[in-house]
Enzyme design. Structure first.
Site, PDB file in Angstrom:
ATOM      1  N   ILE A 150      68.836  63.919  53.311  1.00  0.00           N
ATOM      2  CA  ILE A 150      68.047  63.104  54.246  1.00  0.00           C
ATOM      3  C   ILE A 150      68.841  62.796  55.520  1.00  0.00           C
ATOM      4  O   ILE A 150      68.346  62.931  56.638  1.00  0.00           O
ATOM      5  CB  ILE A 150      67.604  61.785  53.562  1.00  0.00           C
ATOM      6  CG1 ILE A 150      66.843  62.091  52.264  1.00  0.00           C
ATOM      7  CG2 ILE A 150      66.766  60.936  54.506  1.00  0.00           C
ATOM      8  CD1 ILE A 150      66.628  60.882  51.365  1.00  0.00           C
TER       9      ILE A 150
ATOM     10  N   LYS B 141      56.666  63.981  26.885  1.00  0.00           N
ATOM     11  CA  LYS B 141      58.016  63.611  26.459  1.00  0.00           C
ATOM     12  C   LYS B 141      58.666  64.779  25.706  1.00  0.00           C
ATOM     13  O   LYS B 141      58.061  65.332  24.779  1.00  0.00           O
ATOM     14  CB  LYS B 141      57.939  62.374  25.567  1.00  0.00           C
ATOM     15  CG  LYS B 141      59.299  61.832  25.222  1.00  0.00           C
ATOM     16  CD  LYS B 141      59.195  60.612  24.335  1.00  0.00           C
ATOM     17  CE  LYS B 141      60.579  60.266  23.807  1.00  0.00           C
ATOM     18  NZ  LYS B 141      60.533  59.404  22.648  1.00  0.00           N
TER      19      LYS B 141
ATOM     20  N   PRO C 270      66.776  67.782  49.388  1.00  0.00           N
ATOM     21  CA  PRO C 270      67.140  67.848  50.812  1.00  0.00           C
ATOM     22  C   PRO C 270      68.140  66.738  51.129  1.00  0.00           C
ATOM     23  O   PRO C 270      68.135  65.694  50.481  1.00  0.00           O
ATOM     24  CB  PRO C 270      65.803  67.588  51.522  1.00  0.00           C
ATOM     25  CG  PRO C 270      64.927  66.931  50.508  1.00  0.00           C
ATOM     26  CD  PRO C 270      65.395  67.390  49.159  1.00  0.00           C
TER      27      PRO C 270
ATOM     28  N   ASN D  13      71.686  57.067  39.025  1.00  0.00           N
ATOM     29  CA  ASN D  13      73.103  56.757  39.243  1.00  0.00           C
ATOM     30  C   ASN D  13      73.290  55.247  39.249  1.00  0.00           C
ATOM     31  O   ASN D  13      72.326  54.489  39.092  1.00  0.00           O
ATOM     32  CB  ASN D  13      73.614  57.402  40.535  1.00  0.00           C
ATOM     33  CG  ASN D  13      72.884  56.883  41.755  1.00  0.00           C
ATOM     34  OD1 ASN D  13      73.015  55.722  42.118  1.00  0.00           O
ATOM     35  ND2 ASN D  13      72.082  57.744  42.382  1.00  0.00           N
TER      36      ASN D  13
HETATM   37  O1  PMT Z   1      74.426  50.011  45.651  1.00  0.00           O
HETATM   38  P1  PMT Z   1      75.765  49.418  45.282  1.00  0.00           P
HETATM   39  O2  PMT Z   1      75.921  49.211  43.800  1.00  0.00           O
HETATM   40  O3  PMT Z   1      76.064  48.165  46.078  1.00  0.00           O
HETATM   41  O4  PMT Z   1      76.901  50.474  45.662  1.00  0.00           O
HETATM   42  C1  PMT Z   1      77.096  50.848  46.991  1.00  0.00           C
HETATM   43  C2  PMT Z   1      77.327  52.368  47.145  1.00  0.00           C
HETATM   44  C3  PMT Z   1      78.593  52.761  46.419  1.00  0.00           C
HETATM   45  C4  PMT Z   1      76.128  53.134  46.571  1.00  0.00           C
HETATM   46  C5  PMT Z   1      77.440  52.652  48.691  1.00  0.00           C
HETATM   47  O5  PMT Z   1      78.513  51.933  49.211  1.00  0.00           O
HETATM   48  C6  PMT Z   1      77.618  54.138  48.965  1.00  0.00           C
HETATM   49  O6  PMT Z   1      78.701  54.692  48.939  1.00  0.00           O
HETATM   50  N1  PMT Z   1      76.476  54.849  49.242  1.00  0.00           N
HETATM   51  C7  PMT Z   1      76.427  56.293  49.410  1.00  0.00           C
HETATM   52  C8  PMT Z   1      76.523  56.948  48.070  1.00  0.00           C
HETATM   53  C9  PMT Z   1      76.402  58.442  48.171  1.00  0.00           C
HETATM   54  O7  PMT Z   1      75.430  59.004  47.741  1.00  0.00           O
HETATM   55  O8  PMT Z   1      77.370  59.026  48.786  1.00  0.00           O
HETATM   56  P2  PMT Z   1      77.483  60.640  49.020  1.00  0.00           P
HETATM   57  O9  PMT Z   1      78.902  60.823  49.435  1.00  0.00           O
HETATM   58  O10 PMT Z   1      76.999  61.359  47.812  1.00  0.00           O
HETATM   59  O11 PMT Z   1      76.471  60.922  50.203  1.00  0.00           O
HETATM   60  C10 PMT Z   1      76.865  60.947  51.566  1.00  0.00           C
HETATM   61  C11 PMT Z   1      75.802  60.402  52.464  1.00  0.00           C
HETATM   62  O12 PMT Z   1      74.667  61.274  52.486  1.00  0.00           O
HETATM   63  C12 PMT Z   1      75.270  59.038  52.092  1.00  0.00           C
HETATM   64  O13 PMT Z   1      75.068  58.314  53.279  1.00  0.00           O
HETATM   65  C13 PMT Z   1      73.948  59.345  51.406  1.00  0.00           C
HETATM   66  O14 PMT Z   1      72.999  58.272  51.573  1.00  0.00           O
HETATM   67  C14 PMT Z   1      73.488  60.578  52.157  1.00  0.00           C
HETATM   68  N2  PMT Z   1      72.665  61.505  51.353  1.00  0.00           N
HETATM   69  C15 PMT Z   1      73.192  62.098  50.250  1.00  0.00           C
HETATM   70  C16 PMT Z   1      72.427  63.007  49.539  1.00  0.00           C
HETATM   71  C17 PMT Z   1      71.106  63.301  49.982  1.00  0.00           C
HETATM   72  N3  PMT Z   1      70.341  64.138  49.317  1.00  0.00           N
HETATM   73  N4  PMT Z   1      70.617  62.678  51.056  1.00  0.00           N
HETATM   74  C18 PMT Z   1      71.370  61.791  51.762  1.00  0.00           C
HETATM   75  O15 PMT Z   1      70.895  61.228  52.762  1.00  0.00           O
END
Ligand code: PMT
Length: 392
Positions: free
Chosen positions: A298, A280, A296, A201
């Site tokens: 996290i 590949k 999972p 991403n």
């Molecule tokens: O890195 P940059 O280019 O500076 O951009 C910053 C950012 C946009 C990445 C950052 O500000 C941000 O929004 N990070 C979280 C992105 C994300 O994955 O959001 P989400 O809404 O999909 O996930 C929600 C939360 O669960 C997040 O805290 C994520 O870290 C956590 N998560 C998600 C999926 C997973 N399998 N495990 C997790 O811990």
């Protein structure tokens, strides 16, 4: 903001600008007319990526960011070198040019690195000005003693750029998180499809690394678990590099014991290919189907662990930001969520960002600003909520 006044030590300002940029700062250089005699504005522009400002009444610049706005923009002003004349102006509240005006108009902390002939430094007028400035809360670093450009020997040489940087970092740091252990994730994850391809991403890690810097600046002991990014590790941060969501989860749980705060800023892949191909994949077919399995979560797992740190999540949303973010906060069982609107060049990869922060019974909007100053504001808010929760 880096102010440069007219002394031979102005050449050292280029190295200081380089160190500031390398340390993650956004740097706006403001030069006096005399400084331009010693160093070319183009050099500073090339280092900082921003045109140098040097004129108080410049209609073009004033239309973009007026001088008062510029004075408010700066989180700190460092003037290096600061001549005897500049110190006299600052001590007497004079504003004959842009730099002096900004120093008068700002509410940001001011750090001066004096540089002048040794007799000028010893002169009673400079002594008095130095005391006046110190009494008003202005920080001074240096000067060093030694051989001077004019042939004299004595105090008056500007101290080295690395020492100015250290003084600036000391001036800006606090101790609101001293003794606290913070675990932080940042950047993207990569999920292998085959040995050369992956699902990833757009996360650059900028937001998470800015947070790591702000946390260390408040005295926290910081462990940063980072996906693949092209960023330098901030000073005093323990960094663990990972690639996949599963590796990130295992690095997080390794570092979790004893953590007071967990901040999940990483953009973790929600799914990974069920089976990464050993070789590949050849393009023998028109359509290819990938079977993905859930990774999972996290953050949810950390929030469910016991004992559990204060948990802060991020939410990247394209629509209905507040509603979706609040639903995520509840479903993940976390203390706080920082929501950002994403898409159309927003948040991911950008240098600036805005956040809506939600917690049980409260919300705060942090306006669009550099990720560095946003991180400072978010860390202050996290500390406030963390302290409120640990006090109860
Ligand atoms: O890195 P940059 O280019 O500076 O951009 C910053 C950012 C946009 C990445 C950052 O500000 C941000 O929004 N990070 C979280 C992105 C994300 O994955 O959001 P989400 O809404 O999909 O996930 C929600 C939360 O669960 C997040 O805290 C994520 O870290 C956590 N998560 C998600 C999926 C997973 N399998 N495990 C997790 O811990």
């Amino acid at each position: 903001m880096l102010g440069i006044t007219g002394g031979i030590a102005a050449y050292k300002a280029a190295e200081l600008a380089r160190l500031l940029v390398k340390g993650g700062a956004e740097v706006q250089v403001v030069m006096t007319a005399a400084a331009r005699q010693f160093i070319a504005p183009l050099t500073l522009q090339a280092i900082t990526g921003r045109p140098v400002r040097d004129t108080l009444f410049d209609p073009q610049h004033e239309a973009a960011m007026g001088h008062i706005e510029l004075a408010r923009w700066a989180e700190a002003i460092v003037v290096a070198p600061a001549t005897a004349d500049f110190m006299a102006q600052a001590a007497h509240g004079m504003a004959p040019d842009l730099l002096a005006t900004l120093c008068l108009a700002t509410e940001a902390p001011l750090l001066l690195a004096p540089a002048m002939n040794q007799a000028m430094w010893r002169n009673a007028a400079t002594r008095t000005n130095t005391e006046t400035l110190r009494a008003r809360g202005v920080s001074l670093v240096g000067p060093a003693a030694g051989e001077q450009a004019c042939g004299d020997i004595g105090p008056g040489r500007m101290i080295e750029p690395a020492e100015v940087l250290q003084a600036l970092s000391d001036m800006l740091s606090g101790d609101s998180l001293a003794g606290r252990r913070v675990l932080l994730t940042a950047g993207p994850t990569r999920e292998a499809i085959d040995p050369v391809r992956f699902l990833g991403n757009r996360s650059s890690g900028k937001m998470g690394f800015a947070l790591a810097r702000a946390l260390v600046g408040q005295g926290a002991d910081v462990t940063l678990v980072s996906g693949p990014v092209a960023l330098e590790t901030p000073d005093r941060v323990r960094r663990v590099d990972v690639e996949t969501a599963l590796q990130m989860r295992s690095a997080v749980f390794d570092a979790l014991p004893g953590a007071d705060i967990f901040i999940a800023c990483a953009a973790v892949a929600d799914f990974r290919p069920g089976q990464a191909a050993a070789s590949k994949i050849k393009k023998t077919q028109e359509v290819m189907t990938l079977t993905l399995v859930r990774n999972p979560d996290i953050l949810t797992e950390v929030a469910a662990s016991s004992p559990r740190p204060f948990c802060v999540g991020f939410a990247a949303e394209t629509d209905d930001v507040e509603a979706y973010a609040d639903a995520k906060r509840r479903s993940k069982g976390i203390d706080m969520i920082a929501a950002n609107r994403v898409g159309e060049s927003l948040a991911f990869e950008a240098d600036d960002n805005a956040l809506l922060v939600l917690w049980e019974g409260g919300r705060r909007e942090l306006a669009m600003q550099s990720k560095s100053s946003l991180a400072t504001a978010l860390v202050a808010l996290i500390t406030e909520r963390f302290d409120a929760q640990t006090a109860t």
